[in-house]
Design a protein around this motif. Structure first.
Motif, PDB file in Angstrom:
ATOM      1  N   ARG A 162      47.979  30.910  40.359  1.00  0.00           N
ATOM      2  CA  ARG A 162      48.358  32.006  39.448  1.00  0.00           C
ATOM      3  C   ARG A 162      47.133  32.615  38.788  1.00  0.00           C
ATOM      4  O   ARG A 162      47.044  33.834  38.602  1.00  0.00           O
ATOM      5  CB  ARG A 162      49.314  31.477  38.375  1.00  0.00           C
ATOM      6  CG  ARG A 162      50.749  31.295  38.840  1.00  0.00           C
ATOM      7  CD  ARG A 162      51.653  30.957  37.666  1.00  0.00           C
ATOM      8  NE  ARG A 162      51.660  32.033  36.685  1.00  0.00           N
ATOM      9  CZ  ARG A 162      51.912  31.873  35.386  1.00  0.00           C
ATOM     10  NH1 ARG A 162      52.145  30.662  34.914  1.00  0.00           N
ATOM     11  NH2 ARG A 162      51.927  32.911  34.576  1.00  0.00           N
ATOM     12  N   ILE A 163      46.177  31.777  38.425  1.00  0.00           N
ATOM     13  CA  ILE A 163      44.951  32.269  37.800  1.00  0.00           C
ATOM     14  C   ILE A 163      44.181  33.146  38.782  1.00  0.00           C
ATOM     15  O   ILE A 163      43.724  34.236  38.434  1.00  0.00           O
ATOM     16  CB  ILE A 163      44.079  31.088  37.330  1.00  0.00           C
ATOM     17  CG1 ILE A 163      44.781  30.319  36.211  1.00  0.00           C
ATOM     18  CG2 ILE A 163      42.710  31.580  36.855  1.00  0.00           C
ATOM     19  CD1 ILE A 163      44.093  29.026  35.826  1.00  0.00           C
ATOM     20  N   VAL A 164      44.062  32.682  40.008  1.00  0.00           N
ATOM     21  CA  VAL A 164      43.340  33.447  41.037  1.00  0.00           C
ATOM     22  C   VAL A 164      44.042  34.770  41.304  1.00  0.00           C
ATOM     23  O   VAL A 164      43.400  35.821  41.430  1.00  0.00           O
ATOM     24  CB  VAL A 164      43.224  32.613  42.337  1.00  0.00           C
ATOM     25  CG1 VAL A 164      42.764  33.487  43.501  1.00  0.00           C
ATOM     26  CG2 VAL A 164      42.261  31.451  42.137  1.00  0.00           C
ATOM     27  N   GLU A 165      45.355  34.740  41.398  1.00  0.00           N
ATOM     28  CA  GLU A 165      46.120  35.966  41.635  1.00  0.00           C
ATOM     29  C   GLU A 165      45.895  36.987  40.518  1.00  0.00           C
ATOM     30  O   GLU A 165      45.682  38.174  40.782  1.00  0.00           O
ATOM     31  CB  GLU A 165      47.609  35.632  41.738  1.00  0.00           C
ATOM     32  CG  GLU A 165      48.499  36.836  42.015  1.00  0.00           C
ATOM     33  CD  GLU A 165      49.967  36.469  42.058  1.00  0.00           C
ATOM     34  OE1 GLU A 165      50.800  37.397  42.153  1.00  0.00           O
ATOM     35  OE2 GLU A 165      50.295  35.270  41.999  1.00  0.00           O
ATOM     36  N   THR A 203      45.078  37.056  28.215  1.00  0.00           N
ATOM     37  CA  THR A 203      46.023  38.105  27.831  1.00  0.00           C
ATOM     38  C   THR A 203      47.031  38.361  28.948  1.00  0.00           C
ATOM     39  O   THR A 203      48.240  38.445  28.720  1.00  0.00           O
ATOM     40  CB  THR A 203      45.280  39.401  27.494  1.00  0.00           C
ATOM     41  OG1 THR A 203      44.395  39.164  26.407  1.00  0.00           O
ATOM     42  CG2 THR A 203      46.255  40.508  27.131  1.00  0.00           C
ATOM     43  N   ARG A 204      46.527  38.462  30.164  1.00  0.00           N
ATOM     44  CA  ARG A 204      47.406  38.759  31.304  1.00  0.00           C
ATOM     45  C   ARG A 204      48.370  37.608  31.583  1.00  0.00           C
ATOM     46  O   ARG A 204      49.527  37.824  31.949  1.00  0.00           O
ATOM     47  CB  ARG A 204      46.562  39.051  32.555  1.00  0.00           C
ATOM     48  CG  ARG A 204      47.379  39.428  33.792  1.00  0.00           C
ATOM     49  CD  ARG A 204      46.446  39.814  34.927  1.00  0.00           C
ATOM     50  NE  ARG A 204      45.820  41.101  34.674  1.00  0.00           N
ATOM     51  CZ  ARG A 204      46.244  42.266  35.161  1.00  0.00           C
ATOM     52  NH1 ARG A 204      47.342  42.300  35.916  1.00  0.00           N
ATOM     53  NH2 ARG A 204      45.609  43.378  34.909  1.00  0.00           N
ATOM     54  N   HIS A 218      41.392  24.598  35.110  1.00  0.00           N
ATOM     55  CA  HIS A 218      41.382  24.843  36.552  1.00  0.00           C
ATOM     56  C   HIS A 218      40.065  25.425  37.069  1.00  0.00           C
ATOM     57  O   HIS A 218      39.689  25.170  38.216  1.00  0.00           O
ATOM     58  CB  HIS A 218      42.517  25.798  36.933  1.00  0.00           C
ATOM     59  CG  HIS A 218      43.884  25.241  36.695  1.00  0.00           C
ATOM     60  ND1 HIS A 218      44.464  24.302  37.514  1.00  0.00           N
ATOM     61  CD2 HIS A 218      44.803  25.498  35.714  1.00  0.00           C
ATOM     62  CE1 HIS A 218      45.680  24.000  37.076  1.00  0.00           C
ATOM     63  NE2 HIS A 218      45.909  24.715  35.977  1.00  0.00           N
ATOM     64  N   VAL A 219      39.389  26.237  36.277  1.00  0.00           N
ATOM     65  CA  VAL A 219      38.127  26.854  36.698  1.00  0.00           C
ATOM     66  C   VAL A 219      37.080  26.661  35.604  1.00  0.00           C
ATOM     67  O   VAL A 219      37.374  26.840  34.421  1.00  0.00           O
ATOM     68  CB  VAL A 219      38.296  28.356  37.019  1.00  0.00           C
ATOM     69  CG1 VAL A 219      39.097  28.543  38.287  1.00  0.00           C
ATOM     70  CG2 VAL A 219      38.958  29.091  35.868  1.00  0.00           C
TER      71      VAL A 219
END
Length: 230
Positions: free
Chosen positions: A22-25, A46-47, A58-59
């Motif tokens: 989800r983060i990558v997307e 925010t998104r 995760h990153v």
């Protein structure tokens, strides 16, 4: 105490639901819309309506995130290449897939050039090299052949994407190229004979077809390598 426990449970559920995918997307959406400068952890929080800690789980940092997004885009290209294709057609499919991916996501080309040792580059190199092996290219010529193809693919795809970014999105490509061709034709034909000769082809050429023509030229040259020579 009950309220605190409920709040904690909700936070845990939200964090658990926030996967790296989800983060990558979300990061890809930001990069495609506004470019690399717009990709910040604040923009992501925010998104995704989450806290920065959930993302950092995760990153590690922006470089890690850029590598993950680039890897995701290139992995999709490699997945889409038909496994049973003949080696030459597979190489053309890989090349065109990367070309189209960089055209759709210009930041990918910049990221691959900036960090050529990353996983996404290895995917491209491995896919092209594997097809050269299947094609029967001598082992001594495989590295040079794969390098020539990969450098051409990334160079042309990156330049094409860079050229597109220089012009407003509403630019009519045919009209723009016709204008450039007209400028070429204004030069002294004695000094620029070849430019005059090909000026009319400029406004009519298809970028993808021209790109694949270059791939075919490289493959034709690779095909002349003598398997028995040292």
């Amino acid at each position: 105490m009950v309220l605190m426990a409920t709040k904690t449970q909700r936070t845990e559920r939200r964090t658990d639901a926030l996967s790296k995918e989800r983060i990558v997307e979300a990061a890809i959406e930001i990069l495609d819309a506004d470019g690399e400068s717009a990709l910040t952890f604040r923009a992501l929080t925010t998104r995704l309506a989450t806290g920065s800690g959930a993302i950092y789980w995760h990153v590690a940092n922006k470089n890690d995130l850029l590598a993950a997004t680039t890897n995701d885009v290139i992995a999709r290209v490699m997945t889409d290449v038909a496994s049973g294709a003949e080696p030459r057609e597979a190489i053309r499919a890989i090349a065109l897939g990367v070309f189209d991916a960089i055209d759709a996501h210009p930041w990918v080309g910049a990221q691959l050039s900036r960090e050529p040792w990353q996983s996404a580059m290895l995917q491209i190199f491995e896919s092209v090299g594997g097809q050269l092996q299947a094609l029967g290219v001598p082992e001594r010529a495989q590295f040079a052949s794969a390098s020539a193809l990969v450098n051409y693919i990334l160079g042309v795809a990156g330049q094409n994407a860079a050229n597109a970014r220089l012009l407003p999105r509403e630019t009519d490509r045919t009209a723009f190229l016709a204008t450039v061709a007209a400028r070429w034709a204004q030069h002294d034909p004695a000094e620029y004979p070849f430019v005059h000769q090909v000026a009319t082809q400029l406004s009519e050429h298809d970028d993808r077809e021209q790109f694949l023509a270059g791939i075919d030229l490289i493959l034709a040259g690779i095909g002349t390598i003598d398997p028995g020579s040292s």
